[in-house]
Write a protein that holds these residues in place. Structure first.
Motif: not given
Ligand code: GLY
Length: 343
Positions: A165-166, A169, A243, A246, A248-250, A252-253, A289, A292
């Motif tokens: 995920d990282e 991102s 971010e 929620t 979530i990872h930077h 992703e946001a 993503p 959201i």
């Protein structure tokens, strides 16, 4: 290995693209005491490469990017008895480099520092360009300074030990660079998604290099973010708020924030439906993503506290086509209406 020099009015910073952590000694001063700042995870994986130096370890994650961590680092530096001739080496992703750069900038009114950038996001964005700082009151980067690192080592091998995920991102900032500045680069990003995700060395080098060159040209033109540098905030006005709300990872946001900014660009007839669809497709190709479920009033409220505000207006970065960003100043009232439309 290639070097990109960033030259600002006050400072010079060397970005070492594809350099190995094992060659670190070539860049460190021999006449200064070097102190390493890293996090627990990086220490576990790579401590053999820097065990000869005193090490300050901080906790992992965004929750440690705060003034408590800063006070801890200051007390450790004082305990080590180092003076203002020391050199601070931050080894980590964006959180470590933001914190280490800020610590070096305020310890004894400032000592020299450099980074080993270990995440994709920090190689293409966070460690490059001289923004250092910490969060405060739950809001990102509220306290900090502009100050360039002497060097940034970007060792692509280190990407292999990142959580998926990282790693993923980081592609959000790469897509951002293509979207705001360079249509051909955007096409390259689109064509090479599979190889990039598989950490193909040539593709990763091309992506990091191109992003660093784009960011360097913006920083050289406007280090202190008076105008042009604001374009690097594409996707970040919505993204920082998402971010915060929620966790979530930077990246992703930022991906979701970019999609919101693209939809806003469509609303103002700045960008065609086809271009908006293309950006959406590329974000999806990189497994990021595109939306959201979030309440408009929460999002709007978080955005008005972001440091990108300017009195009772905000500069939203929109696209006038892929590769061309514009700074669009809006009142809070207009932003509120837009946010309700987009959510
Ligand atoms: N991450 C945006 C900037 O460095 O300006």
């Amino acid at each position: 290995m290639e070097t990109k020099v960033i030259q600002t009015d006050r400072q010079q910073s060397r970005i070492l693209l594809g350099e190995k952590i094992s060659n670190l000694k070539n860049y460190l001063p021999t006449d200064k005491k070097v102190v390493v700042i890293t996090d627990d995870n990086l220490y576990r994986h790579y401590h053999a490469a820097f065990d000869q130096f005193p090490i300050i370890r901080i906790g992992q994650g965004e929750t440690n990017k705060n003034m408590d961590t800063m006070a801890f680092i200051m007390s450790q530096l004082i305990e080590m008895g180092v003076d203002r001739s020391c050199f601070v080496l931050g080894i980590g992703g964006g959180i470590v480099t933001d914190v280490a750069g800020f610590a070096a900038s305020i310890f004894m009114r400032g000592v020299k520092f450099g980074f080993v950038s270990t995440s994709l996001l920090s190689m293409v964005d966070a460690s490059v360009g001289g923004k250092n700082g910490v969060n405060s009151g739950g809001f990102k980067n509220m306290i900090g300074v502009f100050n360039q690192p002497e060097f940034v080592v970007c060792d692509y091998e280190m990407l292999h030990t990142l959580e998926r995920d990282e790693f993923i991102s980081g592609f959000a900032e790469i897509i951002k660079h293509g979207a705001i500045k360079d249509k051909d680069y955007f096409e390259y990003i689109e064509k090479n998604a599979d190889k990039a995700i598989a950490i193909d060395p040539e593709v990763i080098h091309e992506l990091v290099k191109k992003s660093v060159y784009i960011k360097a040209s913006v920083v050289e033109a406007d280090e202190k973010e008076k105008g042009e540098r604001k374009k690097l905030n594409f996707g970040h006005t919505f993204g920082h708020a998402i971010e915060k709300l929620t966790g979530i990872h930077h990246g992703e946001a930022v991906a979701i924030g970019m999609m919101m900014a693209v939809k806003a660009s469509q609303k103002f007839n700045f960008i065609s439906h086809d271009e908006a669809e293309k950006i959406k497709k590329v974000i999806e190709l990189y497994h990021l993503p595109i939306g959201i479920d979030i309440k408009a009033n929460d999002l709007f409220s978080a955005m008005t506290k972001d440091k990108k505000r300017d009195g009772d207006s905000i500069s939203l970065i929109l696209l006038k086509g892929i590769g061309s960003a514009v700074i669009h100043k809006m009142s809070y009232k207009e932003l509120e209406t837009l946010t309700y439309d987009l959510c």
